[in-house]
Design a protein around this motif. Structure first.
Motif: not given
Length: 626
Positions: A191, A187, A204, A478, A456
């Motif tokens: 994340n 990626q 988050e 994300t 994911y």
């Protein structure tokens, strides 16, 4: 725009140590710094610190930590509350002594409690200490524009805008969280809530963390899945109505982001999003808006000429800087210093350069981030739509190829690549993340031990049947906060520049969720409604062209000027001592790539992206772990 850090701890951390942690973020706030430690209950100390980039109320009255007039509340804060003037009208009973938004946070909390966050429209990372309830709150804005890390060490909590202050804490254990590495290699970012270190997390987006007497509770006050479905209960299907309302919301979002006590400008790439933000700003400005763009000497990467045409039409005060590869390469060494967690989106380099250019004239810059994710702009969304149309046929093909006899023949492996991708896309949790099978296989093989899946596996949670919409929501959760916003935050803050994103305004985001999808995408026309609004300000001929983006010639670099460095990084003896990567597989793959451009025999693929991820990880490891 600033940097914050601090702790709630029974461990003895001195004021000098807190200042040392804080000063690792001097680039985020060169104008002022403040550190304080308070005695809490049950043997806890609460430390709060901030580096300040002065944007609103440049006087000492904006100094942080900031305290309530009665001493109950203390706050450190990174970001901007764009509707603070409106909130201040509702909070007139509070005896304000400054003109900055930080004091509005204190007054709002005293009136409404932690639910005051629901009223804030902005980008923010906040730490708030309430002496009366003994609560320490960490809060991050809805879409994750501002970063906020935290470490849990027993009953202790340490937090910061970057990893450097946490790493600076005495006794911090730099233990790499290996399970994130395969996903990182694929990626190119890590994340939330994961980070590169064990026991360290990113709060988050849209979340609140409460620490009380050693207990941590985390909850979401704004969740993309939930908000999307709530907004869909009030759908907007009329195109002209949606266009008029979205245009009004974008105008309001830009205008409130133009409020600053320092010079303001705009990034201008010449694409739809940045051009529209610039056009709206110019329409509301009494003088020409200062705009900035980067040009590349290599023509296929260069969009500067388009930006210049837009700037000339709008009448902005435009500055452009043409750069060559040598100037971009000079920044490679600085990547781990400002991206203090492995990060491999190579467009970070031109983003740093345009930030450097803008900072010479302004302290705040508007950007067009968020337009692709919220209004269906990426090319992948076209591929996702086609994949959904072919999914039933793909399932049939997969079933036939799995029949006894045909399976032994390996028939599916012999299919054309695109057919093979559709046929193999059988996992309901990753339906919109198909393709790149060789990359996934190699990312997993490179790292020792079991890791997180490279994709994911969360898609059923969105409860959306349209794959295109589902992929957009996934990207908002994300790719947007983990990659795009992280990239812009670190690149701009490297030069003490504040980047503001009007499209990521709370009201704009929520209204976009109400809009019928065909208003955003229709028969291959991506960002349909956003484009039409842009045409109200700028002629179509100046905007309509293929998307380019900030490009970097990775393959040329890794097999050229960076080849010697990359060769040292994949030395088998070094990899064995490091103990993270499969030394034989990784060395073979990267040596093959450097010789041929391929990741191995007969793959037929260019592995510059995977090799760049490996390069940036090793660069980060060398800076912080060796």
């Amino acid at each position: 725009m600033c940097g914050i850090c601090g702790f709630v701890s029974k461990q003895k951390i001195t004021l000098d140590q807190l200042k040392e942690m804080n000063d690792t973020m001097h680039h985020r706030g060169p104008d002022d710094g403040g550190e304080e430690i308070f005695a809490g209950k049950e043997g806890y100390q609460i430390g709060m610190a901030q580096r300040r980039l002065s944007i609103m109320d440049l006087s000492p009255l904006g100094h942080q930590p900031m305290h309530a007039r009665d001493g109950r509340i203390s706050v450190v804060f990174n970001g901007e509350i764009y509707n603070f003037l409106e909130l201040r009208e509702e909070l007139q009973e509070y005896p304000f002594c400054s003109n900055c938004d930080t004091e509005v946070i204190i007054a709002a909390y005293l009136k409404w409690g932690i639910k005051c966050i629901d009223r804030f429209n902005g980008m923010f990372a906040i730490c708030l200490y309430d002496r009366e309830t003994r609560d320490v709150y960490l809060v991050r804005d809805r879409i994750g524009k501002k970063p906020l890390y935290y470490e849990v060490d027993g009953e202790n909590l340490i937090f910061a805008s970057e990893l450097k202050p946490i790493m600076k804490r005495e006794g911090f254990h730099k233990k790499i969280r290996r399970e994130v590495l395969s996903r990182f290699l694929f990626q190119q970012y890590i994340n939330a809530p994961e980070t590169i270190f064990e026991n360290v997390y990113k709060l988050e987006p849209g979340s609140i963390l409460r620490f009380r007497d050693g207990e941590i509770k985390i909850w979401k006050y704004w969740d993309i899945k939930k908000v999307y479905h709530e907004m869909q209960q009030r759908p907007v299907t009329d195109y002209e109505q949606a266009k008029a309302q979205l245009k009004a919301l974008l105008n309001r979002a830009v205008v409130c982001r133009m409020i600053a006590d320092v010079p303001l400008g705009a990034f201008l790439s010449g694409g739809y999003d940045s051009s529209l933000m610039t056009a709206i700003a110019q329409a509301h400005s009494k003088e020409p808006v200062k705009t900035f763009s980067i040009g590349f000497c290599e023509e296929r990467y260069n969009e500067a000429k388009y930006a210049r045409e837009v700037a000339e039409y709008l009448g902005t005060k435009h500055t452009e800087l043409y750069i060559d590869e040598a100037e971009m390469l000079d920044l490679v060494e600085s990547i781990p210093l400002y991206y203090d967690e492995p990060f491999a989106d190579s467009s970070q380099i031109p983003t740093m350069l345009v930030s450097m250019l803008a900072r010479k004239d302004v302290t705040v810059a508007l950007s067009g981030d968020g337009g692709d994710e919220f209004f269906c702009g990426y090319n992948i969304y076209e591929n996702v739509r086609m994949a959904q149309q072919l999914d039933m046929l793909g399932g049939l093909t997969h079933g036939v190829c799995g029949l006894p006899g045909l399976r032994q023949m390996g028939l599916e492996d012999k299919l054309p690549f695109r057919v093979r991708v559709i046929a193999g896309n059988r996992n309901r949790e990753t339906k919109t993340q198909f393709g790149a099978g060789n990359y996934v296989t190699r990312a997993n093989r490179m790292v020792k031990g079991e890791g997180m899946p490279c994709h994911y596996p969360v898609e059923s949670g969105y409860q959306v049947s349209d794959w295109q919409v589902r992929r957009m929501l996934l990207d908002m959760d994300t790719y947007l906060p983990g990659d795009i916003l992280c990239k812009v935050d670190r690149a701009s803050m490297k030069y003490s520049l504040e980047a503001r994103c009007p499209i990521l305004d709370k009201d704009v985001m929520e209204y976009s969720f109400r809009m019928a999808h065909n208003l955003k995408y229709e028969k291959g026309n991506k960002k349909r409604i956003l484009k039409d609004i842009a045409y109200d300000y700028i002629p179509k001929r100046l905007l309509e062209r293929p998307k380019v983006g900030f490009g970097v010639p990775l393959d040329k670099w890794l097999r050229g000027p960076l080849k010697e460095q990359l060769t040292d990084m994949c030395n088998r003896d070094y990899l064995n001592r490091q103990g993270i990567f499969d030394a034989e597989f990784t060395a073979d793959m990267i040596e093959n790539y450097m010789k041929t451009g391929d990741g191995g025999p007969a793959t037929g693929a260019n592995y510059s992206k995977l090799s760049w991820s490996f390069f940036t990880f090793q660069q980060w490891y060398d800076a912080y772990m060796r």
